[in-house]
Design a protein around this motif. Sequence first.
Motif, PDB file in Angstrom:
ATOM      1  N   SER A 232      52.711  48.318  62.743  1.00 24.21           N
ATOM      2  CA  SER A 232      51.279  48.033  62.740  1.00 24.21           C
ATOM      3  C   SER A 232      50.652  48.688  63.951  1.00 24.21           C
ATOM      4  O   SER A 232      51.343  48.995  64.927  1.00 24.21           O
ATOM      5  CB  SER A 232      51.025  46.518  62.788  1.00 24.21           C
ATOM      6  OG  SER A 232      51.567  45.978  63.978  1.00 24.21           O
ATOM      7  N   ASN A 233      49.360  48.882  63.899  1.00 24.75           N
ATOM      8  CA  ASN A 233      48.639  49.420  65.054  1.00 24.75           C
ATOM      9  C   ASN A 233      48.019  48.275  65.844  1.00 24.75           C
ATOM     10  O   ASN A 233      46.796  48.122  65.930  1.00 24.75           O
ATOM     11  CB  ASN A 233      47.584  50.424  64.597  1.00 24.75           C
ATOM     12  CG  ASN A 233      48.226  51.724  64.145  1.00 24.75           C
ATOM     13  OD1 ASN A 233      49.210  52.170  64.733  1.00 24.75           O
ATOM     14  ND2 ASN A 233      47.693  52.322  63.095  1.00 24.75           N
ATOM     15  N   ARG A 234      48.879  47.458  66.407  1.00 23.98           N
ATOM     16  CA  ARG A 234      48.492  46.335  67.266  1.00 23.98           C
ATOM     17  C   ARG A 234      49.729  45.921  68.055  1.00 23.98           C
ATOM     18  O   ARG A 234      50.852  46.288  67.706  1.00 23.98           O
ATOM     19  CB  ARG A 234      47.957  45.162  66.453  1.00 23.98           C
ATOM     20  CG  ARG A 234      48.894  44.616  65.403  1.00 23.98           C
ATOM     21  CD  ARG A 234      48.667  43.140  65.148  1.00 23.98           C
ATOM     22  NE  ARG A 234      49.140  42.331  66.264  1.00 23.98           N
ATOM     23  CZ  ARG A 234      49.076  40.995  66.305  1.00 23.98           C
ATOM     24  NH1 ARG A 234      48.542  40.347  65.286  1.00 23.98           N
ATOM     25  NH2 ARG A 234      49.535  40.327  67.340  1.00 23.98           N
ATOM     26  N   PRO A 235      49.568  45.163  69.129  1.00 25.19           N
ATOM     27  CA  PRO A 235      50.740  44.714  69.885  1.00 25.19           C
ATOM     28  C   PRO A 235      51.638  43.823  69.028  1.00 25.19           C
ATOM     29  O   PRO A 235      51.170  43.094  68.144  1.00 25.19           O
ATOM     30  CB  PRO A 235      50.130  43.913  71.047  1.00 25.19           C
ATOM     31  CG  PRO A 235      48.738  44.420  71.165  1.00 25.19           C
ATOM     32  CD  PRO A 235      48.303  44.766  69.777  1.00 25.19           C
TER      33      PRO A 235
ATOM     34  N   ARG B 192      55.006  46.521  66.569  1.00 27.50           N
ATOM     35  CA  ARG B 192      54.118  47.683  66.619  1.00 27.50           C
ATOM     36  C   ARG B 192      54.764  48.853  65.872  1.00 27.50           C
ATOM     37  O   ARG B 192      54.109  49.532  65.080  1.00 27.50           O
ATOM     38  CB  ARG B 192      53.829  48.068  68.069  1.00 27.50           C
ATOM     39  CG  ARG B 192      52.791  49.171  68.208  1.00 27.50           C
ATOM     40  CD  ARG B 192      52.292  49.272  69.620  1.00 27.50           C
ATOM     41  NE  ARG B 192      51.269  50.300  69.759  1.00 27.50           N
ATOM     42  CZ  ARG B 192      50.583  50.507  70.865  1.00 27.50           C
ATOM     43  NH1 ARG B 192      50.818  49.759  71.943  1.00 27.50           N
ATOM     44  NH2 ARG B 192      49.665  51.451  70.907  1.00 27.50           N
ATOM     45  N   ARG B 193      56.029  49.084  66.147  1.00 29.89           N
ATOM     46  CA  ARG B 193      56.851  49.999  65.359  1.00 29.89           C
ATOM     47  C   ARG B 193      58.260  49.423  65.355  1.00 29.89           C
ATOM     48  O   ARG B 193      58.862  49.261  66.423  1.00 29.89           O
ATOM     49  CB  ARG B 193      56.864  51.421  65.939  1.00 29.89           C
ATOM     50  CG  ARG B 193      55.564  52.194  65.800  1.00 29.89           C
ATOM     51  CD  ARG B 193      55.247  52.518  64.330  1.00 29.89           C
ATOM     52  NE  ARG B 193      54.080  53.356  64.222  1.00 29.89           N
ATOM     53  CZ  ARG B 193      52.826  52.914  64.193  1.00 29.89           C
ATOM     54  NH1 ARG B 193      52.569  51.617  64.313  1.00 29.89           N
ATOM     55  NH2 ARG B 193      51.823  53.756  64.055  1.00 29.89           N
TER      56      ARG B 193
END
Length: 356
Positions: free
Chosen positions: A256-259, A157-158
């Motif tokens: 990303s903007n997801r788990p 995610r980061r």
Amino acid sequence: MSELSSIRLGFVGLGNIAHLHCDRLRNAGLGDLVAAGMDIDPDARRAFAEEYGAAVYEDSDEFYADVDAVLVTTPNKFHERYVVDALGAGRDVFVEKPLAHTLESAERIADAAADAEGFCMVGFHNRFANPVQALVEYERNGTFGEISHVEADYIRRRGVPGRGSWFTRKPVAGGGSLIDIGAHAIDLSLYLLGYPDVVEVSGETRAQFGTRDDYSYLHMWGEDRGASEFSVDDSASAFVRCADGTTITLEVAWASNRPGSQQYYVRGSEAGAGLDLKDHSLELYETATTGAMHHRTTEIETGDDEPHALEQERFLAAVAAGEPPGTNTVEQALTVQRVMDAIYRSSERGRAVSVE
């Protein structure tokens, strides 16, 4: 053949990765094997000597004369120099993935390894995870029938490592998320398929997060020096086609903007499997007609042995036996490098490219 306890290990590149290797040796009761270290940085040499009681060198000739085997843990750009030198000195070598920062450099390493007296093992530790080994054994006994496809995700995610460090500078790293964590996902996918020849790749790489001044994160491995020295990709998507008809879909991201995910799905004609390396879980998926048509999902529970430690054990056993370890070969690592190079080429050209 030599006794394990008599092996003298030398480390080239004395940063965090070298310390992690040495700490694992200590945990295994093998700390005395750490004999020497080499680094151009005097502070790194001083810290390594104080922590592990090892001799430290700046000169390579003296270093190679003092060790039996070498672990190369430098930034990617310097793999070629030190792997080739160590092999030329007749030493066995372990080098962290990727094989090199460019395909051309990786090919030169492969040429040197082919002519060397010693062997070179490449650090793809996920192969040694217990659920992976269980999955491979089910594959060997025919549980899955004919495997046609592997889905591979390695997504954070980061998780951009130390913006401004060598990881995020293309001239030193060679690439970003694809080179760093994508190398693991590509290797494991090909390993599960039996390392078929790869013929074509279509891919796209992106830099959407690491280049932002407002990059938002909760934790970062290393120091954040900002976006000014971020010159690599932070995500990649690819489709890989192999000569035997098998295929791989790949999703890789430092951010990303997801788990986050480290999931792999193996699809076969008789059964499939779901592997999650975040929690080391493994499931088998089958369908049968016994009594009535039904689906069966089987959870596989394995021990929690640490894959890095198992990989290290395999390398040391091979050094002691005087024989290559039979896994994690330079030839396989070169295939991974060719796939990564093809993904970058495909992204630049906006079309599928062949892999020679």
